[in-house]
Structure formats: structure tokens, C-alpha cells
Scaffold this motif. Sequence first.
Motif, PDB file in Angstrom:
ATOM      1  N   HIS A  38      45.265  36.440  40.917  1.00 54.87           N
ATOM      2  CA  HIS A  38      46.527  36.976  40.418  1.00 54.87           C
ATOM      3  C   HIS A  38      46.499  37.034  38.898  1.00 54.87           C
ATOM      4  CE1 HIS A  38      50.788  37.744  40.021  1.00 54.87           C
ATOM      5  NE2 HIS A  38      50.981  36.616  39.370  1.00 54.87           N
ATOM      6  N   ARG A  39      46.926  38.178  38.340  1.00 52.96           N
ATOM      7  CA  ARG A  39      47.014  38.300  36.890  1.00 52.96           C
ATOM      8  C   ARG A  39      48.261  37.585  36.393  1.00 52.96           C
ATOM      9  NH1 ARG A  39      47.284  43.456  36.447  1.00 52.96           N
ATOM     10  NH2 ARG A  39      45.075  43.895  36.103  1.00 52.96           N
ATOM     11  N   GLU A  40      48.054  36.564  35.574  1.00 47.65           N
ATOM     12  CA  GLU A  40      49.170  35.767  35.077  1.00 47.65           C
ATOM     13  C   GLU A  40      49.670  36.247  33.718  1.00 47.65           C
ATOM     14  OE1 GLU A  40      48.443  31.535  34.022  1.00 47.65           O
ATOM     15  OE2 GLU A  40      49.891  31.139  35.617  1.00 47.65           O
ATOM     16  N   GLU A  41      48.728  36.670  32.869  1.00 43.51           N
ATOM     17  CA  GLU A  41      49.116  37.041  31.508  1.00 43.51           C
ATOM     18  C   GLU A  41      48.032  37.910  30.882  1.00 43.51           C
ATOM     19  OE1 GLU A  41      50.002  34.774  27.220  1.00 43.51           O
ATOM     20  OE2 GLU A  41      49.278  33.661  28.970  1.00 43.51           O
ATOM     21  N   GLU A  42      48.451  38.938  30.157  1.00 41.80           N
ATOM     22  CA  GLU A  42      47.505  39.752  29.405  1.00 41.80           C
ATOM     23  C   GLU A  42      47.373  39.160  28.011  1.00 41.80           C
ATOM     24  OE1 GLU A  42      47.789  44.107  27.706  1.00 41.80           O
ATOM     25  OE2 GLU A  42      47.214  44.180  29.827  1.00 41.80           O
ATOM     26  N   ILE A  43      46.154  38.790  27.655  1.00 44.72           N
ATOM     27  CA  ILE A  43      45.904  38.184  26.351  1.00 44.72           C
ATOM     28  C   ILE A  43      45.622  39.249  25.304  1.00 44.72           C
ATOM     29  CG2 ILE A  43      44.431  36.556  25.091  1.00 44.72           C
ATOM     30  CD1 ILE A  43      43.802  35.250  27.806  1.00 44.72           C
ATOM     31  N   SER A  44      44.873  40.279  25.711  1.00 42.75           N
ATOM     32  CA  SER A  44      44.534  41.401  24.844  1.00 42.75           C
ATOM     33  C   SER A  44      44.251  42.592  25.748  1.00 42.75           C
ATOM     34  CB  SER A  44      43.310  41.056  23.987  1.00 42.75           C
ATOM     35  OG  SER A  44      42.138  41.072  24.778  1.00 42.75           O
ATOM     36  N   PRO A  45      43.997  43.788  25.183  1.00 43.10           N
ATOM     37  CA  PRO A  45      43.701  44.943  26.041  1.00 43.10           C
ATOM     38  C   PRO A  45      42.522  44.734  26.989  1.00 43.10           C
ATOM     39  CG  PRO A  45      44.217  45.689  23.831  1.00 43.10           C
ATOM     40  CD  PRO A  45      44.135  44.186  23.769  1.00 43.10           C
ATOM     41  N   THR A  46      41.597  43.829  26.644  1.00 36.32           N
ATOM     42  CA  THR A  46      40.420  43.619  27.497  1.00 36.32           C
ATOM     43  C   THR A  46      40.338  42.213  28.082  1.00 36.32           C
ATOM     44  OG1 THR A  46      39.057  42.989  25.590  1.00 36.32           O
ATOM     45  CG2 THR A  46      39.059  45.325  26.234  1.00 36.32           C
ATOM     46  N   LEU A  48      42.445  22.153  48.845  1.00 33.41           N
ATOM     47  CA  LEU A  48      42.934  23.354  48.191  1.00 33.41           C
ATOM     48  C   LEU A  48      43.129  23.057  46.709  1.00 33.41           C
ATOM     49  CD1 LEU A  48      45.614  24.459  50.813  1.00 33.41           C
ATOM     50  CD2 LEU A  48      43.186  25.051  50.729  1.00 33.41           C
ATOM     51  N   ARG A  49      43.006  24.099  45.897  1.00 33.60           N
ATOM     52  CA  ARG A  49      43.235  23.892  44.472  1.00 33.60           C
ATOM     53  C   ARG A  49      43.533  25.237  43.807  1.00 33.60           C
ATOM     54  NH1 ARG A  49      37.577  21.782  42.142  1.00 33.60           N
ATOM     55  NH2 ARG A  49      39.020  21.099  40.530  1.00 33.60           N
ATOM     56  N   THR A  50      44.030  25.169  42.600  1.00 36.28           N
ATOM     57  CA  THR A  50      44.306  26.365  41.812  1.00 36.28           C
ATOM     58  C   THR A  50      43.603  26.244  40.464  1.00 36.28           C
ATOM     59  OG1 THR A  50      46.461  26.662  42.870  1.00 36.28           O
ATOM     60  CG2 THR A  50      46.101  27.809  40.789  1.00 36.28           C
ATOM     61  N   LEU A  51      42.907  27.307  40.071  1.00 34.66           N
ATOM     62  CA  LEU A  51      42.221  27.347  38.787  1.00 34.66           C
ATOM     63  C   LEU A  51      42.867  28.398  37.896  1.00 34.66           C
ATOM     64  CD1 LEU A  51      38.483  27.455  39.972  1.00 34.66           C
ATOM     65  CD2 LEU A  51      39.886  25.429  39.555  1.00 34.66           C
ATOM     66  N   THR A  52      42.850  28.158  36.611  1.00 39.36           N
ATOM     67  CA  THR A  52      43.244  29.163  35.641  1.00 39.36           C
ATOM     68  C   THR A  52      41.979  29.669  34.956  1.00 39.36           C
ATOM     69  OG1 THR A  52      45.383  28.119  35.258  1.00 39.36           O
ATOM     70  CG2 THR A  52      44.624  29.664  33.593  1.00 39.36           C
ATOM     71  N   LEU A  53      41.772  30.983  35.008  1.00 41.60           N
ATOM     72  CA  LEU A  53      40.590  31.591  34.427  1.00 41.60           C
ATOM     73  C   LEU A  53      40.967  32.483  33.254  1.00 41.60           C
ATOM     74  CD1 LEU A  53      38.703  32.841  37.634  1.00 41.60           C
ATOM     75  CD2 LEU A  53      38.426  30.649  36.462  1.00 41.60           C
ATOM     76  N   LYS A  54      40.178  32.433  32.218  1.00 36.11           N
ATOM     77  CA  LYS A  54      40.267  33.410  31.142  1.00 36.11           C
ATOM     78  C   LYS A  54      39.212  34.467  31.417  1.00 36.11           C
ATOM     79  CE  LYS A  54      40.193  33.999  26.128  1.00 36.11           C
ATOM     80  NZ  LYS A  54      39.990  33.329  24.811  1.00 36.11           N
ATOM     81  N   ALA A  55      39.638  35.715  31.576  1.00 39.08           N
ATOM     82  CA  ALA A  55      38.734  36.784  31.984  1.00 39.08           C
ATOM     83  C   ALA A  55      38.585  37.820  30.877  1.00 39.08           C
ATOM     84  CB  ALA A  55      39.263  37.463  33.250  1.00 39.08           C
TER      85      ALA A  55
END
Length: 237
Positions: free
Chosen positions: A186-194, A210-217
Motif C-alpha cells: 500500500h502506498r502510504e506517502e509520496e516523498i518525491s516524484p520518484t 504476521l507483521r507490517t514493514l514500512t519501505l522506502k521505495a
Amino acid sequence: MAVLAARTSVGKSALACWIAVAAALAGKRVLYASREMTVAALTERIASVQSRVAVRSHEGQCGLSGDDRRALVVAFEAIKSWGLHLRDDLRTIDDVRAEAGALKPDLVIVDHVGIFDSGLGKKATLYEAATSNANACRDLAFGSGAAVLCLSQINRVGGAEDAPRLDHLKGTGALEEDARVVILLHREEEISPTAQRLKLNLAKNTSGSLRTLTLKADMARCQFEEESAVRPEDCNR
């Protein structure tokens, strides 16, 4: 069998390419069967994962720097030596199974399961076709001995900001039932255009917690970096 599901353009194919590269670098044989991207487009993304050069940096007017060109040349040469097989011409899951039987891969990626031809004909409903494909992917995992990662769309339920749930898997409940692991992206937040912050929810795991991870993509370079890991009881699910 594992399922990786997200809404359109969230990054599931980019993450699948990242996983394919990780597996190939670990010496595993990988079959990536896509009905969404051509082999050329897949190869470009995979070269971007390996080189960390932006996928589309060569488009437009600025082109690539000399360093970027050299990094891509090295990446393309490296890819040739991997046990990585990219196919865009397999129309059904049975076709994927036949190819897997010949290649004996450790990992099969199906991108994405909803658009492969079920072979049931035009009279089949969406539910019947999706269920047939889900069952065929389960049988592929059992029959081939490979890990099978099925990419799936999410039903258009709620707003784009709403996190998906297991019952949002598109087409059929068989995906949830047949998979041992279901990952919801799930997209949580747009940090920049890319670049964007993604929430990766391990929503089903028959062999563990079960677990939840936050990824910087970094979508331009198909790079993923874990920011944090939390247990379900520590977050709103």
C-alpha cells in the motif's frame, strides 16, 4: 505459493523485479512470466535494480552520464550469467507450468495472475477464470517444487488512501485460500516524484507470525529499503 497484491501502479512489479534479482544473486534459478511487460521492459528494470541507475533516466533530453552507461553495461553483462529466465509469451498458467518443468526453477513469478488466460473460454465468469488461475498456481507450486510468487490486483474498494485487506484480492477468494503467504502493498506517502513510502503488510503467513514493514521505495531505480518493522498488535490493521 505466495501472493503479492496491490492497487495499480503501487509498485508490485518493481518489487517483484527486486526479489528476482535477490534470488538470482543468491544463485537461484528464476522464471519470471509476465503478461504486463515485455522482456525488454523487464530486462531494463532488472538492470536498474542491479546498477542503481534510474530506469527512465536515458529517456528525454538529458540522457545518461558516462558513469551510468558503464554501470548499465556491467549490469546487462551480469544478467546474462544469471539463472534468470524472462518470458512474455506464456499465455496460460499451464504454459508457465510447462516452462517450469523444463527449467526446474527455484522461484516462479507470475505477473500478474488475473490477466493470464484461464483456458476456460469466453463464457467463463471473472470469478471462474480467477479461481482457475489461482488453483493452477497452487498446483504449479506443489508440482514443480518451486516457490511461486503470484502478483495480483486489489479490488477498487474504498479510496486510494485506504489500506487493502485480504478480502480485497481481485477476482476470487481462492488466492487467499490457496496461498501460504499473502503480502499486501500500500502506498502510504509520496516523498518525491520518484520516491514513496510503502506499507508492506504480511497479512497471511501459515508458517509464522504476521507483521507490517514500512519501505522506502525509489521507483525510478527499483530500490527498496526497510524503514521499520512492527507487529500487528502495535499498529491499526
